[in-house]
Design an enzyme around this catalytic site. Structure first.
Site, PDB file in Angstrom:
ATOM      1  N   PRO A 234      36.157  18.307  23.068  1.00 20.58           N
ATOM      2  CA  PRO A 234      37.232  17.636  22.329  1.00 20.58           C
ATOM      3  C   PRO A 234      37.696  16.380  23.073  1.00 20.58           C
ATOM      4  O   PRO A 234      38.589  16.436  23.916  1.00 20.58           O
ATOM      5  CB  PRO A 234      38.330  18.705  22.248  1.00 20.58           C
ATOM      6  CG  PRO A 234      38.094  19.577  23.439  1.00 20.58           C
ATOM      7  CD  PRO A 234      36.614  19.567  23.693  1.00 20.58           C
ATOM      8  N   ASP A 409      38.290  15.125  28.462  1.00 19.82           N
ATOM      9  CA  ASP A 409      38.022  16.441  27.877  1.00 19.82           C
ATOM     10  C   ASP A 409      39.350  17.183  27.784  1.00 19.82           C
ATOM     11  O   ASP A 409      39.934  17.566  28.798  1.00 19.82           O
ATOM     12  CB  ASP A 409      37.025  17.206  28.758  1.00 19.82           C
ATOM     13  CG  ASP A 409      36.618  18.553  28.169  1.00 19.82           C
ATOM     14  OD1 ASP A 409      37.298  19.034  27.243  1.00 19.82           O
ATOM     15  OD2 ASP A 409      35.618  19.126  28.646  1.00 19.82           O
ATOM     16  N   HIS A 410      39.839  17.395  26.544  1.00 17.08           N
ATOM     17  CA  HIS A 410      41.156  17.996  26.360  1.00 17.08           C
ATOM     18  C   HIS A 410      41.203  19.449  26.825  1.00 17.08           C
ATOM     19  O   HIS A 410      42.284  20.011  27.033  1.00 17.08           O
ATOM     20  CB  HIS A 410      41.571  17.902  24.877  1.00 17.08           C
ATOM     21  CG  HIS A 410      43.036  17.710  24.680  1.00 17.08           C
ATOM     22  ND1 HIS A 410      43.992  18.303  25.474  1.00 17.08           N
ATOM     23  CD2 HIS A 410      43.729  16.971  23.769  1.00 17.08           C
ATOM     24  CE1 HIS A 410      45.190  17.954  25.061  1.00 17.08           C
ATOM     25  NE2 HIS A 410      45.064  17.139  24.039  1.00 17.08           N
ATOM     26  N   ARG A 411      40.051  20.090  26.995  1.00 16.57           N
ATOM     27  CA  ARG A 411      40.040  21.463  27.514  1.00 16.57           C
ATOM     28  C   ARG A 411      40.420  21.487  28.989  1.00 16.57           C
ATOM     29  O   ARG A 411      40.898  22.509  29.500  1.00 16.57           O
ATOM     30  CB  ARG A 411      38.643  22.079  27.338  1.00 16.57           C
ATOM     31  CG  ARG A 411      38.164  22.165  25.902  1.00 16.57           C
ATOM     32  CD  ARG A 411      36.705  22.584  25.821  1.00 16.57           C
ATOM     33  NE  ARG A 411      35.829  21.657  26.531  1.00 16.57           N
ATOM     34  CZ  ARG A 411      34.519  21.802  26.641  1.00 16.57           C
ATOM     35  NH1 ARG A 411      33.921  22.848  26.074  1.00 16.57           N
ATOM     36  NH2 ARG A 411      33.785  20.930  27.293  1.00 16.57           N
ATOM     37  N   VAL A 412      40.184  20.365  29.678  1.00 14.67           N
ATOM     38  CA  VAL A 412      40.402  20.297  31.125  1.00 14.67           C
ATOM     39  C   VAL A 412      41.680  19.539  31.460  1.00 14.67           C
ATOM     40  O   VAL A 412      42.443  19.948  32.350  1.00 14.67           O
ATOM     41  CB  VAL A 412      39.191  19.604  31.808  1.00 14.67           C
ATOM     42  CG1 VAL A 412      39.358  19.572  33.324  1.00 14.67           C
ATOM     43  CG2 VAL A 412      37.894  20.304  31.437  1.00 14.67           C
TER      44      VAL A 412
END
Length: 437
Positions: A234, A409-412
């Site tokens: 994402p 990276d929106h997960r990180v």
């Protein structure tokens, strides 16, 4: 008994490669550590070493063969006292061979008995593969040894004959039976559409003049990894303009002082240093995605995209926060030169938590870069151009401005954390003398 030499895995992600060149021929004596062949992966051409002593009894895969699967036999090694008559027929590796070689193999295979193969490569307690030579695996199997508990002395920690000859087996626990999954197990998720197939596209352009370009290993890998990146990561994007006038003046001053040492700093060297220091200032952003967890790194390992013919490399400058600008410059020049010659080793272009892609030298004002997994972010750097700006006093002036975009990276990394990281990068570049403190 004869030993099968297997196609090596020269990087953690390698599944197949091209046997570019044999450095030995049938009948040659080799010792552990001698160079046997040059193997071409998707990224580089690397030399493959022998891990056992013996004589090359038979070459199974001719040089130039593409798509040779990892762990498939490529040659047969004879030990002391053995002759070509002990070889029998060994099945050729799965890689395609020239028609003449295929015909010869077919005739031989029909009349002979295959050489016994070594047991399958074992796994460690953590599930990772234990690398061992075929002979070491056979000896271990005969003695009941668990290879995951043996330290290898061969190249890259590979377990070889000498490591297992003196080892004794430990009492083994009873293995747990493997239960097959019930037939009612859920079906795997459907794959995302990959676009029209080759035949459909060829029909669309059947009446047009074109040249068909076959994909090499590097282009296939780039296509697969970037498709995966855009489908699974994402992305979000943060943009800033950076005033470069102070940096350009400081760089000019340093280069005059470094001239007698034959060193010359580029703007990109300052960008690398600024990003490395920013990752230390915002340590929560110095992270990578590991599928079910996030890994926060302590050092600043910064990857830099290098364009080469047919693709690109991202060599990694490790511990970049601790190195001087001149040291970073020299290391980057060396990595870029060897990248263009495809002479980088896997550990030189794998890893890192952050990447830089600079297209400013091509006159590109700004762009959005695709994150290279498992990195948490990548900085896209545009050209520095003179623009009218309003200074701190409210007056209009001309300044050299560089546009950058941070792909995250929106997960990180969340939005606010990404903004902190980008602000730290900007501050370092607009106040370059502070990077030497």
């Amino acid at each position: 008994m004869p030993i099968e030499i297997l196609m090596p895995a020269l990087s953690p992600t390698m599944e197949e490669g091209t046997l570019a060149k044999w450095l030995v021929k049938e009948g040659d004596e080799v010792s552990s550590g001698d160079l046997l062949a040059e193997i071409e992966t998707d990224k580089a051409t690397m030399e493959f070493e022998a891990v056992e002593d013996g004589v090359i009894g038979k070459i199974l895969v001719p040089e130039g063969s593409e798509g040779v699967a990892v762990n498939s036999p490529i040659a047969v090694l004879l030990e002391d006292g053995e002759s070509a008559g002990d070889i029998g027929a060994v099945a050729s590796a799965s890689a395609p061979a020239p028609e003449e070689a295929l015909k010869t193999e077919a005739v031989t295979d029909a009349a002979a008995t295959p050489v016994p193969t070594a047991p399958a490569a074992p796994l460690s307690a953590g599930g990772s593969r234990v690398f061992a030579s075929p002979l070491a695996r056979r000896i271990a199997a005969n003695k009941g040894l668990d290879l995951s508990g043996i330290q290898g002395s061969g190249p890259r920690g590979r377990i070889v004959k000498v490591d297992v000859e003196g080892a004794t087996a430990a009492p083994a626990s009873k293995p747990t039976a493997t239960v097959a999954a019930p037939s009612s197990a859920p079906a795997p998720a459907a794959k995302l559409p990959a676009g029209p197939d080759a035949e459909t596209v060829l029909k669309m352009y059947a009446d047009r003049d074109f040249e068909e370009v076959a994909l090499n290993g590097m282009r296939k890998t780039i296509a697969a990894r970037l498709t995966e990146a855009k489908q699974s990561i994402p992305h979000f994007y943060l943009r800033r303009d950076i005033k470069l006038d102070a940096l350009l003046a400081f760089r000019s001053q340093l280069n005059k002082q470094l001239e007698k040492r034959g060193a010359k700093l580029s703007v990109n060297d300052f960008i690398i240093k600024a990003c490395a220091l920013a990752l230390q200032e915002v340590p929560d952003a110095n992270a990578v995605w590991a599928n079910d967890r996030i890994l926060k790194l302590s050092p600043s390992d910064v990857a830099v995209a290098v364009a080469i013919e047919g693709g690109l490399f991202t060599p990694v400058l490790k511990d970049a926060e601790m190195k001087s600008l001149s040291a970073l410059s020299a290391e980057m020049k060396d990595l870029a030169t060897r990248a263009r010659d495809r002479k980088l080793a896997p550990h030189e272009y794998q890893g890192g938590s952050f990447a830089i892609s600079n297209l400013g030298m091509f006159g590109i004002d700004n762009f959005d870069a695709v994150i290279n997994p498992p990195h948490g972010a990548i900085l896209a750097v545009g050209a520095g151009t003179k623009k009218p700006v309003v200074n701190a006093e409210g007056d209009l002036e001309v300044a050299t401005v560089m546009s950058v975009t941070l792909s995250v990276d929106h997960r990180v990394i969340d939005g606010a954390l990404g903004a902190q990281l980008l602000n730290a990068i900007v501050d370092n570049l607009e106040n370059p003398m502070a990077m030497l403190a």
